[in-house]
Design an enzyme around this catalytic site. Structure first.
Site, PDB file in Angstrom:
ATOM      1  N   SER A  32       0.823  -1.215   0.000  1.00  0.00           N
ATOM      2  CA  SER A  32       0.000   0.000   0.000  1.00  0.00           C
ATOM      3  C   SER A  32       0.857   1.265   0.000  1.00  0.00           C
ATOM      4  CB  SER A  32      -0.911   0.011   1.236  1.00  0.00           C
ATOM      5  OG  SER A  32      -1.661  -1.177   1.318  1.00  0.00           O
TER       6      SER A  32
HETATM    7  N1  SAH Z   1      -0.483  -5.026   4.064  1.00  0.00           N
HETATM    8  C1  SAH Z   1       0.141  -5.346   2.804  1.00  0.00           C
HETATM    9  C2  SAH Z   1      -0.776  -5.005   1.649  1.00  0.00           C
HETATM   10  C3  SAH Z   1      -1.006  -6.195   0.813  1.00  0.00           C
HETATM   11  S1  SAH Z   1      -2.244  -6.051  -0.438  1.00  0.00           S
HETATM   12  C4  SAH Z   1       1.504  -4.693   2.687  1.00  0.00           C
HETATM   13  O1  SAH Z   1       1.851  -3.868   3.534  1.00  0.00           O
HETATM   14  O2  SAH Z   1       2.252  -5.036   1.744  1.00  0.00           O
HETATM   15  C5  SAH Z   1      -3.523  -7.052   0.242  1.00  0.00           C
HETATM   16  C6  SAH Z   1      -3.177  -8.469   0.560  1.00  0.00           C
HETATM   17  O3  SAH Z   1      -4.361  -9.101   1.037  1.00  0.00           O
HETATM   18  C7  SAH Z   1      -2.716  -9.327  -0.620  1.00  0.00           C
HETATM   19  O4  SAH Z   1      -1.467  -9.875  -0.333  1.00  0.00           O
HETATM   20  C8  SAH Z   1      -3.792 -10.396  -0.756  1.00  0.00           C
HETATM   21  O5  SAH Z   1      -3.289 -11.660  -1.163  1.00  0.00           O
HETATM   22  C9  SAH Z   1      -4.315 -10.447   0.674  1.00  0.00           C
HETATM   23  N2  SAH Z   1      -5.651 -11.021   0.836  1.00  0.00           N
HETATM   24  C10 SAH Z   1      -6.744 -10.853   0.073  1.00  0.00           C
HETATM   25  N3  SAH Z   1      -7.776 -11.554   0.583  1.00  0.00           N
HETATM   26  C11 SAH Z   1      -7.322 -12.169   1.712  1.00  0.00           C
HETATM   27  C12 SAH Z   1      -7.900 -13.029   2.691  1.00  0.00           C
HETATM   28  N4  SAH Z   1      -9.161 -13.420   2.618  1.00  0.00           N
HETATM   29  N5  SAH Z   1      -7.133 -13.458   3.716  1.00  0.00           N
HETATM   30  C13 SAH Z   1      -5.833 -13.087   3.812  1.00  0.00           C
HETATM   31  N6  SAH Z   1      -5.225 -12.286   2.917  1.00  0.00           N
HETATM   32  C14 SAH Z   1      -5.959 -11.830   1.883  1.00  0.00           C
END
Ligand code: SAH
Length: 235
Positions: free
Chosen positions: A83
Site C-alpha cells: 500500500s
Molecule cells: N499489508 C500489505 C498489503 C497487501 S495487499 C503490505 O503492507 O504489503 C492485500 C493483501 O491481502 C494481498 O497480499 C492479498 O493476497 C491479501 N488477501 C486478500 N484476501 C485475503 C484473505 N481473505 N485473507 C488473507 N489475505 C488476503
C-alpha cells in the site's frame, strides 16, 4: 514534470539502486514521512515514529527498490500491492493502538504494514491467503529484524479465532461489506479498520461495538485490491 526530493534522489541513482547507502535510504524515508504523511495532517507520534524507522525499501521487490519511498502503492507480485505509505499511516492512526495491544491484520502482502504496526503495539498477527506472499512477508519481516509479528496462512475473512479478541483489526484489502467474524473478534470498544465498497474503489470504514450495537465512521475514499474469501469476494 517536477520531481520531488524523494523521486529525484531515487531516479538519479536508478542504475545504482543496490548501491544506496543506509543514510540515503534513511533520508528518502524522512522525506517521505515529512511530505507524504505529516504534510497531509498525520500528527500521531506513535505512527510517525513507526514510519520513520521501518525500512520500506526492504519490503518492495528488488526491481522497485529505487522507488520504494515514492507516494504510491507498488506491485509485489501475484496481482497484489504494497500500500501507499500515506494509506498505511492513516490506517495505523485510525486503529488507535498502544504498546500493550495485540493486533490482527488481514492481508500481509509484503509484510510492510505489519512491520509498521509492530513498532506501535505488543504483537501483530497477520493473515495472508497466498502462500508465496505469506513466505515473502515472513522473510521480509525477519530480514528487517522484527520479532513480534506472526504471519499466518489462511482466509483472513474468518479472522483468526485462536488469538481473539484483538485490541484492533486492520484489513489491507477491499471487502464487499464489513466481515462479521472480524467484528466478533475485535475487543469491545476497540476498532476494526476496513475498506468497504466495490471491487474498484472503497470507503475506509472504522467500525466498533458499543454494547450490542455496531457503530461506524467513514474516513475517506480509497482503492485496495479485493479481499477474497468466505466473507469477502469470491475470486
Ligand atoms: N499489508 C500489505 C498489503 C497487501 S495487499 C503490505 O503492507 O504489503 C492485500 C493483501 O491481502 C494481498 O497480499 C492479498 O493476497 C491479501 N488477501 C486478500 N484476501 C485475503 C484473505 N481473505 N485473507 C488473507 N489475505 C488476503
Amino acid at each position: 514534470m517536477l520531481l520531488d526530493g524523494v523521486e529525484r534522489l531515487c531516479y538519479a541513482r536508478r542504475d545504482m539502486a543496490e548501491g544506496f547507502e543506509e543514510d540515503e535510504w534513511a533520508q528518502a524515508r524522512q522525506e517521505m514521512v515529512a511530505r507524504q504523511i505529516e504534510a497531509r495532517g498525520i500528527t500521531d507520534q506513535s505512527v510517525l515514529r513507526a514510519v520513520r524507522t521501518v525500512p520500506r525499501h526492504l519490503f518492495v521487490s528488488p526491481d522497485q527498490r529505487r522507488v520504494a519511498y515514492a507516494d504510491n502503492a507498488l506491485p509485489i507480485g501475484y496481482g497484489q500491492t504494497i500500500s501507499q505509505p500515506y494509506m498505511v499511516a492513516l490506517m495505523c492512526r485510525e486503529l488507535q493502538v498502544g504498546l500493550e495491544d495485540e493486533v490482527l491484520e488481514i492481508g500481509a502482502g509484503s509484510g510492510y504494514q505489519a512491520a509498521v504496526l509492530s513498532r506501535m503495539c505488543l504483537h501483530v498477527y497477520t493473515v495472508e491467503r497466498i502462500p508465496e506472499l505469506a513466505e515473502l512477508a515472513r522473510s521480509n519481516i525477519r530480514a528487517a529484524g522484527y520479532k513480534n509479528v506472526t504471519v499466518l496462512l489462511g482466509d483472513g475473512t474468518a479472522g483468526w479465532p485462536e488469538f481473539a479478541p484483538y485490541d484492533g483489526i486492520i484489513v489491507a484489502a477491499g471487502a464487499p461489506e464489513v466481515p462479521e467474524p472480524l467484528l466478533e473478534q475485535v475487543a469491545p470498544g476497540r476498532r476494526l479498520v476496513v475498506p468497504v465498497g466495490d471491487r474498484h474503489a472503497q470507503d475506509l470504514i472504522v467500525a466498533w461495538k458499543e454494547g450490542d450495537q455496531v457503530r461506524q465512521r467513514n474516513v475517506c475514499r480509497c482503492v485496495f485490491v479485493p479481499l477474497v474469501g468466505e466473507h469477502g469476494w469470491e475470486t
